[in-house]
Design a protein around this motif. Structure first.
Motif, PDB file in Angstrom:
ATOM      1  N   GLY A 423       0.777  -1.232   0.000  1.00  0.00           N
ATOM      2  CA  GLY A 423       0.000   0.000   0.000  1.00  0.00           C
ATOM      3  C   GLY A 423       0.807   1.281   0.000  1.00  0.00           C
ATOM      4  O   GLY A 423       0.260   2.358  -0.238  1.00  0.00           O
ATOM      5  N   VAL A 424       2.115   1.205   0.273  1.00  0.00           N
ATOM      6  CA  VAL A 424       2.959   2.400   0.300  1.00  0.00           C
ATOM      7  C   VAL A 424       3.363   2.747  -1.127  1.00  0.00           C
ATOM      8  O   VAL A 424       3.890   1.902  -1.855  1.00  0.00           O
ATOM      9  CB  VAL A 424       4.205   2.187   1.168  1.00  0.00           C
ATOM     10  CG1 VAL A 424       5.035   3.468   1.230  1.00  0.00           C
ATOM     11  CG2 VAL A 424       3.805   1.747   2.572  1.00  0.00           C
ATOM     12  N   VAL A 425       3.131   3.993  -1.530  1.00  0.00           N
ATOM     13  CA  VAL A 425       3.390   4.420  -2.905  1.00  0.00           C
ATOM     14  C   VAL A 425       4.596   5.349  -2.935  1.00  0.00           C
ATOM     15  O   VAL A 425       4.702   6.276  -2.135  1.00  0.00           O
ATOM     16  CB  VAL A 425       2.165   5.128  -3.504  1.00  0.00           C
ATOM     17  CG1 VAL A 425       2.458   5.613  -4.920  1.00  0.00           C
ATOM     18  CG2 VAL A 425       0.962   4.186  -3.508  1.00  0.00           C
ATOM     19  N   LEU A 426       5.503   5.093  -3.865  1.00  0.00           N
ATOM     20  CA  LEU A 426       6.660   5.965  -4.078  1.00  0.00           C
ATOM     21  C   LEU A 426       6.249   7.149  -4.937  1.00  0.00           C
ATOM     22  O   LEU A 426       5.702   6.977  -6.025  1.00  0.00           O
ATOM     23  CB  LEU A 426       7.778   5.174  -4.772  1.00  0.00           C
ATOM     24  CG  LEU A 426       9.049   5.947  -5.114  1.00  0.00           C
ATOM     25  CD1 LEU A 426       9.775   6.380  -3.845  1.00  0.00           C
ATOM     26  CD2 LEU A 426       9.966   5.101  -5.995  1.00  0.00           C
ATOM     27  N   SER A 427       6.489   8.361  -4.444  1.00  0.00           N
ATOM     28  CA  SER A 427       6.089   9.571  -5.155  1.00  0.00           C
ATOM     29  C   SER A 427       7.261  10.265  -5.832  1.00  0.00           C
ATOM     30  O   SER A 427       7.115  10.785  -6.941  1.00  0.00           O
ATOM     31  CB  SER A 427       5.417  10.542  -4.182  1.00  0.00           C
ATOM     32  OG  SER A 427       5.170  11.780  -4.793  1.00  0.00           O
ATOM     33  N   ALA A 428       8.426  10.315  -5.185  1.00  0.00           N
ATOM     34  CA  ALA A 428       9.558  11.056  -5.758  1.00  0.00           C
ATOM     35  C   ALA A 428      10.870  10.533  -5.209  1.00  0.00           C
ATOM     36  O   ALA A 428      10.952  10.112  -4.045  1.00  0.00           O
ATOM     37  CB  ALA A 428       9.427  12.551  -5.453  1.00  0.00           C
ATOM     38  N   VAL A 429      11.893  10.551  -6.060  1.00  0.00           N
ATOM     39  CA  VAL A 429      13.282  10.313  -5.658  1.00  0.00           C
ATOM     40  C   VAL A 429      14.088  11.392  -6.356  1.00  0.00           C
ATOM     41  O   VAL A 429      14.086  11.466  -7.590  1.00  0.00           O
ATOM     42  CB  VAL A 429      13.777   8.913  -6.081  1.00  0.00           C
ATOM     43  CG1 VAL A 429      15.223   8.725  -5.658  1.00  0.00           C
ATOM     44  CG2 VAL A 429      12.900   7.822  -5.491  1.00  0.00           C
ATOM     45  N   PRO A 445      -2.122   5.830   0.432  1.00  0.00           N
ATOM     46  CA  PRO A 445      -3.453   6.169  -0.069  1.00  0.00           C
ATOM     47  C   PRO A 445      -4.561   5.283   0.482  1.00  0.00           C
ATOM     48  O   PRO A 445      -5.712   5.410   0.068  1.00  0.00           O
ATOM     49  CB  PRO A 445      -3.298   5.952  -1.579  1.00  0.00           C
ATOM     50  CG  PRO A 445      -2.352   4.797  -1.671  1.00  0.00           C
ATOM     51  CD  PRO A 445      -1.392   4.948  -0.512  1.00  0.00           C
ATOM     52  N   THR A 446      -4.230   4.376   1.407  1.00  0.00           N
ATOM     53  CA  THR A 446      -5.234   3.464   1.941  1.00  0.00           C
ATOM     54  C   THR A 446      -5.912   4.060   3.169  1.00  0.00           C
ATOM     55  O   THR A 446      -5.483   5.086   3.703  1.00  0.00           O
ATOM     56  CB  THR A 446      -4.613   2.102   2.306  1.00  0.00           C
ATOM     57  OG1 THR A 446      -3.849   2.233   3.506  1.00  0.00           O
ATOM     58  CG2 THR A 446      -3.721   1.586   1.190  1.00  0.00           C
ATOM     59  N   ARG A 447      -6.930   3.363   3.630  1.00  0.00           N
ATOM     60  CA  ARG A 447      -7.681   3.818   4.824  1.00  0.00           C
ATOM     61  C   ARG A 447      -7.157   3.166   6.095  1.00  0.00           C
ATOM     62  O   ARG A 447      -7.818   3.219   7.128  1.00  0.00           O
ATOM     63  CB  ARG A 447      -9.169   3.490   4.651  1.00  0.00           C
ATOM     64  CG  ARG A 447      -9.974   4.568   3.927  1.00  0.00           C
ATOM     65  CD  ARG A 447      -9.639   4.688   2.476  1.00  0.00           C
ATOM     66  NE  ARG A 447     -10.515   5.639   1.788  1.00  0.00           N
ATOM     67  CZ  ARG A 447     -10.327   6.032   0.541  1.00  0.00           C
ATOM     68  NH1 ARG A 447      -9.291   5.596  -0.160  1.00  0.00           N
ATOM     69  NH2 ARG A 447     -11.155   6.894  -0.026  1.00  0.00           N
ATOM     70  N   ARG A 448      -6.004   2.542   6.073  1.00  0.00           N
ATOM     71  CA  ARG A 448      -5.455   1.899   7.269  1.00  0.00           C
ATOM     72  C   ARG A 448      -4.001   2.320   7.459  1.00  0.00           C
ATOM     73  O   ARG A 448      -3.316   2.681   6.507  1.00  0.00           O
ATOM     74  CB  ARG A 448      -5.541   0.376   7.148  1.00  0.00           C
ATOM     75  CG  ARG A 448      -4.709  -0.208   6.021  1.00  0.00           C
ATOM     76  CD  ARG A 448      -4.951  -1.706   5.876  1.00  0.00           C
ATOM     77  NE  ARG A 448      -4.005  -2.321   4.967  1.00  0.00           N
ATOM     78  CZ  ARG A 448      -4.129  -2.359   3.656  1.00  0.00           C
ATOM     79  NH1 ARG A 448      -5.157  -1.781   3.067  1.00  0.00           N
ATOM     80  NH2 ARG A 448      -3.223  -2.954   2.896  1.00  0.00           N
ATOM     81  N   GLU A 449      -3.537   2.264   8.716  1.00  0.00           N
ATOM     82  CA  GLU A 449      -2.143   2.611   8.998  1.00  0.00           C
ATOM     83  C   GLU A 449      -1.225   1.494   8.511  1.00  0.00           C
ATOM     84  O   GLU A 449      -1.533   0.307   8.633  1.00  0.00           O
ATOM     85  CB  GLU A 449      -1.932   2.841  10.487  1.00  0.00           C
ATOM     86  CG  GLU A 449      -0.503   3.271  10.827  1.00  0.00           C
ATOM     87  CD  GLU A 449      -0.350   3.769  12.250  1.00  0.00           C
ATOM     88  OE1 GLU A 449       0.559   3.278  12.937  1.00  0.00           O
ATOM     89  OE2 GLU A 449      -1.142   4.648  12.657  1.00  0.00           O
ATOM     90  N   LEU A 450      -0.089   1.892   7.937  1.00  0.00           N
ATOM     91  CA  LEU A 450       0.885   0.950   7.401  1.00  0.00           C
ATOM     92  C   LEU A 450       2.242   1.187   8.051  1.00  0.00           C
ATOM     93  O   LEU A 450       2.586   2.323   8.393  1.00  0.00           O
ATOM     94  CB  LEU A 450       1.013   1.105   5.881  1.00  0.00           C
ATOM     95  CG  LEU A 450      -0.256   0.857   5.046  1.00  0.00           C
ATOM     96  CD1 LEU A 450       0.000   1.220   3.593  1.00  0.00           C
ATOM     97  CD2 LEU A 450      -0.710  -0.583   5.169  1.00  0.00           C
ATOM     98  N   PRO A 490      -3.242   6.744   7.521  1.00  0.00           N
ATOM     99  CA  PRO A 490      -4.040   6.836   6.296  1.00  0.00           C
ATOM    100  C   PRO A 490      -3.947   8.231   5.686  1.00  0.00           C
ATOM    101  O   PRO A 490      -4.154   9.237   6.368  1.00  0.00           O
ATOM    102  CB  PRO A 490      -5.465   6.544   6.784  1.00  0.00           C
ATOM    103  CG  PRO A 490      -5.276   5.708   8.007  1.00  0.00           C
ATOM    104  CD  PRO A 490      -4.031   6.223   8.664  1.00  0.00           C
ATOM    105  N   GLY A 491      -3.590   8.292   4.421  1.00  0.00           N
ATOM    106  CA  GLY A 491      -3.491   9.565   3.729  1.00  0.00           C
ATOM    107  C   GLY A 491      -2.227  10.359   4.018  1.00  0.00           C
ATOM    108  O   GLY A 491      -2.058  11.461   3.496  1.00  0.00           O
ATOM    109  N   GLU A 492      -1.320   9.821   4.816  1.00  0.00           N
ATOM    110  CA  GLU A 492      -0.130  10.591   5.192  1.00  0.00           C
ATOM    111  C   GLU A 492       0.918  10.586   4.081  1.00  0.00           C
ATOM    112  O   GLU A 492       1.158   9.585   3.418  1.00  0.00           O
ATOM    113  CB  GLU A 492       0.494  10.024   6.470  1.00  0.00           C
ATOM    114  CG  GLU A 492       1.686  10.860   6.955  1.00  0.00           C
ATOM    115  CD  GLU A 492       2.271  10.358   8.267  1.00  0.00           C
ATOM    116  OE1 GLU A 492       3.147  11.051   8.818  1.00  0.00           O
ATOM    117  OE2 GLU A 492       1.852   9.279   8.736  1.00  0.00           O
ATOM    118  N   ILE A 493       1.548  11.750   3.898  1.00  0.00           N
ATOM    119  CA  ILE A 493       2.680  11.921   2.994  1.00  0.00           C
ATOM    120  C   ILE A 493       3.922  12.087   3.860  1.00  0.00           C
ATOM    121  O   ILE A 493       3.907  12.854   4.832  1.00  0.00           O
ATOM    122  CB  ILE A 493       2.517  13.172   2.105  1.00  0.00           C
ATOM    123  CG1 ILE A 493       1.158  13.153   1.395  1.00  0.00           C
ATOM    124  CG2 ILE A 493       3.654  13.288   1.112  1.00  0.00           C
ATOM    125  CD1 ILE A 493       0.774  14.489   0.798  1.00  0.00           C
TER     126      ILE A 493
END
Length: 503
Positions: A423-429, A445-450, A490-493
């Protein structure tokens, strides 16, 4: 856009060549360096341009194993656009590859006769099958999909649908008398396009007859028609869970909207669409909008995918650069291919009161000419969060990137870093705006903590969390010199600044 893409491609190629230059040269021959932009190990097809004479050789993988490949054709390639263009004829080849997470793999073309490889995904001339799906293609360009995981069958996917568009560049607006045309029941030419050990493709050639435009009063569509050539290529790959579609359309009509429909059979109160740093859940029934300046729209923006689900199964449509979708309460997913209009803004729309901008004519917005669209279907069990959809969508929009060098390098697989869980998405390097090190940005982007895990090939001397503007927020503890573990709400960047060591 074409110029920007050309320059970006040149910069990316130079970056990959710079990475290649850090590796030890080996025997004579041609090397192919492949970069995987996804932070997990993956299998996919690699397409690369090579010197024509090298296409007669044998392709060896990082473990010196022989890999089957096919010559797809030749093309004229322009190189060195930043300092003086040179033109070369290149052969285009394709081959399957296992690639390390966010890293590179080196392949080598050597003289010799390839052994060839056997195997096919064709069941018959109109049916393809791999580990995940069975796909049956019809004469009208639609196909039926059997999802082996759930046992669900989806019928008549990829139906062309065309409607009149009396709107402008801001808003779609149906004419007062609307006519809808579809490809249902058309009889096109169906043929095998590719029959490879790792891939099968079926091509369907159609002609769709559409009104040439709106009537002069713009209240309905013209009785005079034009024929629109359409070519669908539907592909399935071994070991890859998606059905890929390429649509080539020669648009000769004006004032219309062209879409493809995917009837899922899933009653859908909500759609789920990939968006900036989040997956947006939207109701399929819009509000009434009484007194609104604009009628509430049933179409919405997306990035990599839109999905519908019922908790037990779901279907998603992935796309490359097609940002508009609609989902009906009955679960029909529409993907917009073209909106063809002739005005920047008009004040006679049924969907909006007044102008939204200057009333300029924009004839090129009729989008006449040839277009190519690429999208895919992903059927799964459960919900989008746990179905593998995020990875499938990222792999589709981020294909492997490859370059060929006319000198050989020792075979290798090099992993820069990997990221877990799914569920963790890579946005930038990227390099930091100030100072040294590396900035890595991820989001949930999920509704649960990862609990995210970032594994680095190089040891991390120090890790800090930062704001989006890279202002430092505090030091992060390392689980080990090469492992960083941190929670994501959830939703954290989260933006990380890494000081990397050597080794």
């Amino acid at each position: 856009f074409a110029r920007a893409e050309t320059i970006a491609t040149e910069v990316a190629e130079r970056g990959l060549l710079a990475i290649a230059g850090t590796h030890k040269a080996g025997e004579e021959g041609v090397s192919i360096f492949v970069f995987n932009p996804c932070p997990w190990e993956r299998r996919d097809e690699v397409v690369v341009e090579i010197p024509p004479e090298a296409a007669q050789g044998t392709l060896l993988g990082p473990g010196e194993e022989e890999i089957p490949f096919v010559v797809m054709g030749k093309k004229l390639v322009s190189e060195g656009i930043l300092e003086g263009v040179k033109h070369h004829e290149k052969a285009v080849i394709a081959f399957p590859a296992e690639l390390p997470p966010f890293g590179t793999a080196a392949f080598r073309l050597v003289p010799g006769e390839p052994r060839g490889a056997s195997g096919s995904l064709f069941v018959d001339d109109r049916t393809l099958e791999n580990e995940f799906y069975r796909v049956t293609v019809h004469e009208d360009g639609t196909f039926d999909l059997l999802d082996k995981e759930t046992g669900a069958t989806y019928r008549k996917l990829n139906l062309l649908e065309d409607s009149g568009d009396a709107g402008d560049e801001y808003n779609y607006s149906p004419p007062e008398v609307q006519e809808i045309f579809t490809s249902e029941g058309l009889r096109g030419e169906v043929e095998r396009a590719e029959d490879l050990p790792w891939k099968g493709s079926i091509r369907v050639k159609l002609e769709v007859e559409l009104p040439r435009g709106l009537r002069p009063d713009r209240k309905g569509r013209d009785k005079e028609t034009v024929k629109i050539p359409v070519v669908f290529t539907i592909s399935l790959k071994r070991g890859i869970k998606r059905v890929e579609i390429r649509a080539e359309v020669e648009n000769r009509a004006r004032d219309h909207r062209l879409r493809v429909a995917f009837p899922t059979g899933i009653a859908a109160a909500y759609s789920f669409a990939d968006d900036t740093f989040w997956v947006v859940e939207r109701p399929t029934r819009p509000p009434r909008g009484e007194g609104w300046v604009e009628v509430p729209s049933v179409t919405h923006p997306q990035k990599a995918f839109v999905a519908v689900e019922d908790g037990k199964r779901g279907l998603a449509v992935l796309n490359r650069g097609l940002p508009e979708y609609e989902v009906t309460p009955e679960g029909v997913v529409y993907l917009t291919l073209l909106r063809c209009v002739g005005w920047l803004s008009r004040d006679d729309l049924a969907t909006r009161r007044g102008h939204a901008g200057p009333p300029y004519e924009t004839p090129e917005a009729q989008c006449l000419g040839t277009h190519r669209f690429e999208y895919a279907v992903y059927a799964c069990s459960g919900t989008w969060e746990g179905s593998g959809l995020l990875r499938a969508a990222r792999e589709f929009v981020s294909p492997p990137y490859a370059v060929a060098l006319e000198r050989a390098f020792e075979p290798h697989r090099y992993e820069i870093f990997s990221l877990e869980p799914e569920g963790v998405v890579l946005s930038a390097v990227k390099p930091p705006e100030e100072g040294e090190g590396l900035v890595v940005r991820v989001y949930n982007p999920t509704r649960r903590e990862l609990m995210a895990e970032l594994k680095c090939a190089l040891p991390v001397a120090e890790a800090r969390e930062a704001r989006l503007d890279e202002t430092p927020r505090g030091k992060l503890d390392l689980a080990s010199p090469r492992l960083l573990r941190f929670p994501l709400r959830p939703g954290e960047i989260k933006t990380l600044q890494l000081c990397l060591g050597s080794g």
